[in-house]
Design an enzyme around this catalytic site. Structure first.
Site, PDB file in Angstrom:
ATOM      1  N   GLU A 341       8.800  -5.418   1.049  1.00  0.00           N
ATOM      2  CA  GLU A 341       8.821  -6.190  -0.194  1.00  0.00           C
ATOM      3  C   GLU A 341      10.188  -6.446  -0.808  1.00  0.00           C
ATOM      4  OE1 GLU A 341       5.960  -4.589  -3.008  1.00  0.00           O
ATOM      5  OE2 GLU A 341       4.285  -5.302  -1.796  1.00  0.00           O
ATOM      6  N   GLU A 445      -0.721  -4.920   3.324  1.00  0.00           N
ATOM      7  CA  GLU A 445      -1.213  -4.235   2.128  1.00  0.00           C
ATOM      8  C   GLU A 445      -2.278  -5.096   1.460  1.00  0.00           C
ATOM      9  OE1 GLU A 445       1.681  -2.855  -0.714  1.00  0.00           O
ATOM     10  OE2 GLU A 445       2.985  -2.002   0.826  1.00  0.00           O
TER      11      GLU A 445
END
Ligand SMILES: *[C@@H]1O[C@H](CO)[C@@H](O)[C@H](O)[C@H]1NC(C)=O
Ligand SMILES: *[C@@H]1O[C@H](CO)[C@@H](O)[C@H](O)[C@H]1NC(C)=O
Ligand SMILES: *[C@@H]1O[C@H](CO)[C@@H](O)[C@H](O)[C@H]1NC(C)=O
Ligand SMILES: *[C@@H]1O[C@H](CO)[C@@H](O)[C@H](O)[C@H]1NC(C)=O
Ligand SMILES: *[C@@H]1O[C@H](CO)[C@@H](O)[C@H](O)[C@H]1NC(C)=O
Ligand SMILES: *[C@@H]1O[C@H](CO)[C@@H](O)[C@H](O)[C@H]1NC(C)=O
Ligand SMILES: *[C@@H]1O[C@H](CO)[C@@H](O)[C@H](O)[C@H]1NC(C)=O
Length: 531
Positions: A341, A445
């Site tokens: 991320e 995720e």
């Protein structure tokens, strides 16, 4: 209802059915059926929200690194302000507090702190004829203050023993002699904590200090994830674990302060269990030096994002080299994810692509086949940017993170709308990337939680099944966030045991068929429900 509209609707139904049946022909990733993974979140990289009790023993635990505070002089009833947000004088003259009046704490000990201004400089007692200014870039002894607390009131003391005080000329002097009382005197300030939302590895280790942190973390590493969990996962038809690690793992057993050694041995154990229970491992570099997104899960000290610098990037490549050389030959290693991320706002695409390209080469130096995984940027970025970048020639994967949370768009969606969103928005994106003729697609995720209050178990089951169907179409597969969590709806084991998530069974087509029927029915119901 118009004829054309009805036709379109039936066409949509047929397309959906066609898509659904195409799911039955599972593709495979190198003979290994697609990834059905679970993240081991909050294990080797601390996330306070996953296990808040880890922080319980920290003295002054509401004053961890990155805590944002404001100070109001009790005598003047005015806020302390770093002029221009930093780099210049400090005044005590503001009636209201905003960013120039907000300071981030850097914790030196349980009672000693440094104050970082909006623009990054620190409050200092170094110069300006006895007045505090905001002019120092890296803090030392003259930027370190003891804070004495009495409820919301504080005294701020220098190492010389004198106290900081407000002057009638609205400045901040550091010449108060003697012991101030707690009345509205010049050396008393009201401290407001405006944010203390960072509870990551930095806050924990620096909050406890080295020895105590080591005890707390050793216990956590030994108990939070065990062989029993791997056993449970493999019995639940999970075939992979994605394991977040922090950059300091490469410096085990003595990483730079405040980080604590020992997570490497825990990662080694995970590989042993993975082999015993026939699971694959993805190592995910979740926290890079300098922090790539400013969040607690990247071990940011105060929310700053400093990763995009030559120095930090080269240190990060060393971490990838370390992890690749150590684990490349373990049969359980499925992939290495180079960076979790990165922030779209702070990490420029060209910097990221160059890092990914170099990281890819490093992994390839040790293994021709291990998957190299590139995470999409979070924030305002289209994952297609990583397909257009042409990074790496073989066994590459792009990781997307899908949450129906953290964006105001989802705040007011009801259950049906959330489920429709998975089909209408996520499915086309997964399909477009699947057919983009580049890296494989991985939903690395996702979770079975949303912002719907008091949803029923049946609604959760629907939401979970629809996500499994759509993310199951991703060419590399998916992994659930996360194995264990104090927030039970995020907790994989809770979801399975309480039947909030009906995982089905990858190896039996009848289970797929059941899920499929469920999803089709649901989708038809939502289409027919549309007017
Ligand atoms: C900062 O403070 C010093 C000393 O108090 C003063 O001489 C100077 O004018 C101030 N500078 C600004 C920009 O206010
Ligand atoms: C600390 O501040 C004092 C003046 O308050 C100054 O004499 C000294 O040089 C400073 N030390 C450093 C390391 O900046
Ligand atoms: C805190 O302040 C109150 C007065 O506001 C005082 O009575 C008390 O003794 C102070 N507590 C400490 C520990 O200094
Ligand atoms: C859920 O929605 C509320 C507003 O209804 C919002 O304040 C909150 O941030 C949302 N939570 C998450 C995790 O997105
Ligand atoms: C969800 O919202 C839609 C409007 O977008 C509405 O038609 C539907 O009845 C709502 N469903 C529930 C279960 O509240
Ligand atoms: C959710 O349930 C709780 C307890 O059952 C209740 O107090 C609350 O009002 C409910 N909230 C909504 C938005 O229905
Ligand atoms: C999945 O299938 C295997 C055999 O194919 C069976 O042993 C296992 O119990 C099944 N699991 C679930 C959750 O149905």
């Amino acid at each position: 209802m118009e004829m054309g509209q009805q036709c379109r609707r039936w066409a949509l139904v047929l397309v959906t059915l066609f898509w659904a049946f195409s799911l039955l022909c599972c593709s495979s990733v190198d003979g290994f059926s697609k990834v059905r993974g679970v993240n081991l979140g909050g294990w080797l990289v601390v996330e306070g929200w996953i296990k808040p009790s880890l922080f319980d023993g920290i003295p002054n635990g509401d004053m961890l690194d990155g805590t944002q505070i404001q100070l109001m002089s009790a005598m003047l009833q005015k806020y302390v302000s770093a002029e221009n947000g930093g780099g210049s004088n400090v005044t005590v003259d503001r009636d209201t507090a905003s960013s120039w009046e907000t300071f981030k704490l850097w914790r030196v000990s349980e009672s000693e702190f440094q104050f970082r201004c909006f623009k990054g400089q620190f409050l200092t007692s170094s110069d300006r004829g006895g007045f505090i200014s905001a002019t120092v870039d890296s803090p030392g002894i003259n930027e370190t203050f003891s804070i004495e607390r009495n409820n919301t009131r504080v005294h701020i003391k220098l190492s010389t023993g004198s106290y900081v005080q407000a002057t009638w000329g609205n400045q901040l002097a550091f010449n108060y002699q003697g012991e101030p009382g707690w009345d509205d005197n010049a050396a008393t300030f009201e401290m407001t904590i405006v944010a203390n939302n960072l509870h990551g590895e930095y806050q924990l280790t620096n909050g406890y200090g080295h020895d105590r942190a080591k005890e707390v973390l050793m216990k956590h590493w030994n108990t939070f994830v065990t062989a029993n969990d791997f056993d449970f996962l493999s019995q639940s038809s999970i075939n992979t674990v994605r394991i977040p690690v922090g950059w300091w793992i490469a410096h085990d057993p003595d990483p730079p302060a405040p980080f604590t050694g020992g997570s490497l041995a825990a990662l080694d154990r995970a590989f042993v269990w993975a082999q015993a229970y026939d699971l694959k491992c993805i190592i995910d570099l979740h926290a890079a030096p300098g922090s790539q997104n400013g969040m607690e899960h990247s071990a940011s000290r105060d929310g700053s994002i400093d990763w995009p610098s030559d120095d930090y990037i080269s240190q990060t490549l060393d971490v990838i080299d370390f992890l690749s050389s150590r684990y490349a030959n373990y049969p359980s290693l499925l992939g290495i994810e180079l960076l979790n991320e990165p922030s779209a706002a702070a990490v420029p695409l060209d910097v990221l692509v160059s890092y990914y390209a170099r990281g890819y080469q490093i992994v390839r130096n040790y293994s021709p086949t291990v998957y190299v995984i590139f995470c999409q940027r979070i924030g305002n970025a289209d994952p297609m940017e990583l397909y257009q970048a042409n990074i790496g020639v073989s066994n590459t994967v792009v990781d997307l993170h899908y949450y129906n949370l953290f964006d105001p768009y989802f705040d007011d969606l009801n259950a049906t709308e959330n489920i429709q969103f998975i089909y209408k928005s996520r499915m086309p994106q997964v399909q477009a990337l699947n057919s983009a003729n580049g890296p494989l697609v991985f939903v690395g995720e996702w979770t079975n939680e949303w912002n719907v209050t008091n949803a029923s178990r049946f609604q959760y089951q629907m939401f979970g099944s629809v996500q499994l169907d759509v993310y199951g179409e991703a060419s590399f597969g998916w992994s659930y966030w996360t194995l264990k969590n104090d927030e039970r709806h995020w907790d994989f084991e809770w979801n399975i045991k309480k039947k909030y998530l009906l995982l089905g069974n990858s190896s039996t087509k009848s289970t797929n068929f059941f899920l499929l029927a469920l999803a089709c029915g649901l989708y038809l119901a939502t289409i027919v429900g549309m007017t």
